[in-house]
Design a protein around this motif. Structure first.
Motif, PDB file in Angstrom:
ATOM      1  N   UNK A  14      10.566  57.167  43.329  1.00 38.90           N
ATOM      2  CA  UNK A  14      10.931  56.284  42.106  1.00 38.90           C
ATOM      3  C   UNK A  14      12.074  55.291  42.270  1.00 38.90           C
ATOM      4  N   UNK A  15      12.862  56.025  42.946  1.00 41.86           N
ATOM      5  CA  UNK A  15      14.297  55.322  43.013  1.00 41.86           C
ATOM      6  C   UNK A  15      13.983  54.122  44.099  1.00 41.86           C
ATOM      7  N   UNK A  16      13.273  54.560  45.298  1.00 40.92           N
ATOM      8  CA  UNK A  16      12.982  53.344  45.993  1.00 40.92           C
ATOM      9  C   UNK A  16      12.242  52.255  45.440  1.00 40.92           C
ATOM     10  N   UNK A  17      11.255  52.574  44.656  1.00 40.37           N
ATOM     11  CA  UNK A  17      10.453  51.623  44.020  1.00 40.37           C
ATOM     12  C   UNK A  17      11.278  50.590  43.171  1.00 40.37           C
ATOM     13  N   UNK A  18      12.300  51.226  42.371  1.00 43.25           N
ATOM     14  CA  UNK A  18      13.187  50.476  41.549  1.00 43.25           C
ATOM     15  C   UNK A  18      13.903  49.650  42.398  1.00 43.25           C
ATOM     16  N   UNK A  19      14.620  50.196  43.389  1.00 42.69           N
ATOM     17  CA  UNK A  19      15.418  49.415  44.458  1.00 42.69           C
ATOM     18  C   UNK A  19      14.519  48.369  44.903  1.00 42.69           C
ATOM     19  N   UNK A  20      13.392  48.375  45.308  1.00 40.37           N
ATOM     20  CA  UNK A  20      12.520  47.254  46.015  1.00 40.37           C
ATOM     21  C   UNK A  20      12.373  46.330  44.894  1.00 40.37           C
ATOM     22  N   UNK A  21      12.039  46.359  43.634  1.00 40.21           N
ATOM     23  CA  UNK A  21      11.939  45.698  42.384  1.00 40.21           C
ATOM     24  C   UNK A  21      13.228  44.664  42.266  1.00 40.21           C
ATOM     25  N   UNK A  22      14.374  45.358  42.220  1.00 39.40           N
ATOM     26  CA  UNK A  22      15.429  44.816  41.870  1.00 39.40           C
ATOM     27  C   UNK A  22      16.071  43.901  43.257  1.00 39.40           C
ATOM     28  N   UNK A  23      15.800  44.171  44.345  1.00 39.94           N
ATOM     29  CA  UNK A  23      16.015  43.630  45.436  1.00 39.94           C
ATOM     30  C   UNK A  23      15.173  42.347  45.720  1.00 39.94           C
ATOM     31  N   UNK A  66      19.205  44.974  34.423  1.00 41.75           N
ATOM     32  CA  UNK A  66      19.379  46.322  35.367  1.00 41.75           C
ATOM     33  C   UNK A  66      20.074  45.946  36.586  1.00 41.75           C
ATOM     34  N   UNK A  67      19.693  44.599  37.186  1.00 40.27           N
ATOM     35  CA  UNK A  67      20.372  44.192  38.424  1.00 40.27           C
ATOM     36  C   UNK A  67      22.018  43.825  38.103  1.00 40.27           C
ATOM     37  N   UNK A  68      22.180  43.204  36.618  1.00 37.32           N
ATOM     38  CA  UNK A  68      23.416  42.792  36.742  1.00 37.32           C
ATOM     39  C   UNK A  68      24.276  44.151  36.262  1.00 37.32           C
ATOM     40  N   UNK A  69      23.711  45.144  35.458  1.00 30.60           N
ATOM     41  CA  UNK A  69      24.473  46.338  35.359  1.00 30.60           C
ATOM     42  C   UNK A  69      24.820  47.153  36.358  1.00 30.60           C
ATOM     43  N   UNK A  70      23.880  47.165  37.529  1.00 29.21           N
ATOM     44  CA  UNK A  70      24.333  47.936  38.847  1.00 29.21           C
ATOM     45  C   UNK A  70      25.366  47.471  39.332  1.00 29.21           C
ATOM     46  N   UNK A  71      25.594  46.110  39.466  1.00 28.63           N
ATOM     47  CA  UNK A  71      26.497  45.308  40.228  1.00 28.63           C
ATOM     48  C   UNK A  71      27.832  45.400  39.411  1.00 28.63           C
TER      49      UNK A  71
END
Length: 202
Positions: A14-23, A66-71
């Motif tokens: 699931x984490x890999x899926x989220x990472x792929x979406x954000x990237x 989510x992308x902004x929050x991670x950064x």
């Protein structure tokens, strides 16, 4: 699907899926700009179905947030580490540079991410990061000056506020390297004043 039932990634897949979406979202932002970004395009670039994307994100704005929050979190943690491990005045430039590069990419990308961060978190978003930062360094940092609530507020808000203004006022075409120099000058002068004030009292 409501926000209450939307899945939170817990397993590595699931984490890999989220990472792929954000990237994928970031790549498309850089390639076509925020106006052209759609959830369908993101899902296609990420190699997932649109249904899978919506299992994790409510839409385009949620992905950007989510992308902004991670950064923002990564930059905050990096700065906390710098304050703890390198409290000397020379670390100011590293801290300023970390903030400048927190939202990498084209000006339109940085603007979209900053807008998403504030739209999602509201006016309190900086305060929450400010509080998390202070909690992270509490009892671990030896600053050499008194970190009053007011001084802490200035230190954590000044550069962020100016960088957001620079992003919004992109027509000014500020030179990034010169802007970094000026922000470092500002923060070094303030930190030096705090150090001098403490020395004068001792």
């Amino acid at each position: 699907m409501t926000e209450k039932t939307r899945r939170t990634p817990r397993q590595s897949r699931s984490e890999a899926t989220v990472e792929a979406i954000l990237e994928a979202a970031f790549q498309l932002l850089e390639q076509d700009g925020p106006d052209a970004l759609t959830t369908n395009h993101v899902a296609e670039r990420a190699g997932v179905s649109i249904g899978t994307l919506y299992q994790y994100f409510g839409g385009k704005q949620a992905i950007l947030a989510a992308l902004a929050q991670r950064r923002a979190e990564a930059a905050r943690d990096r700065i906390a580490d710098l304050v703890i491990t390198r409290p000397e005045l020379g670390a100011v430039r590293l801290i300023v540079r970390t903030l400048i590069t927190a939202f990498e990419g084209a000006p339109a990308t940085r603007r979209a991410l900053l807008d998403a961060l504030f739209l999602e978190g509201g006016d309190q978003v900086i305060m929450r990061h400010h509080q998390s930062f202070l909690e992270a360094i509490a009892g671990k940092a030896s600053l050499g000056f008194d970190l009053s609530p007011e001084a802490g507020f200035v230190l954590t808000h000044a550069v962020v506020g100016l960088l957001r203004a620079a992003t919004i006022e992109a027509d000014l075409q500020l030179d990034p390297e010169r802007l970094e120099d000026e922000l470092v000058r500002l923060m070094e002068a303030y930190v030096f004043a705090l150090l001098s004030a403490r020395n004068a009292r001792e």
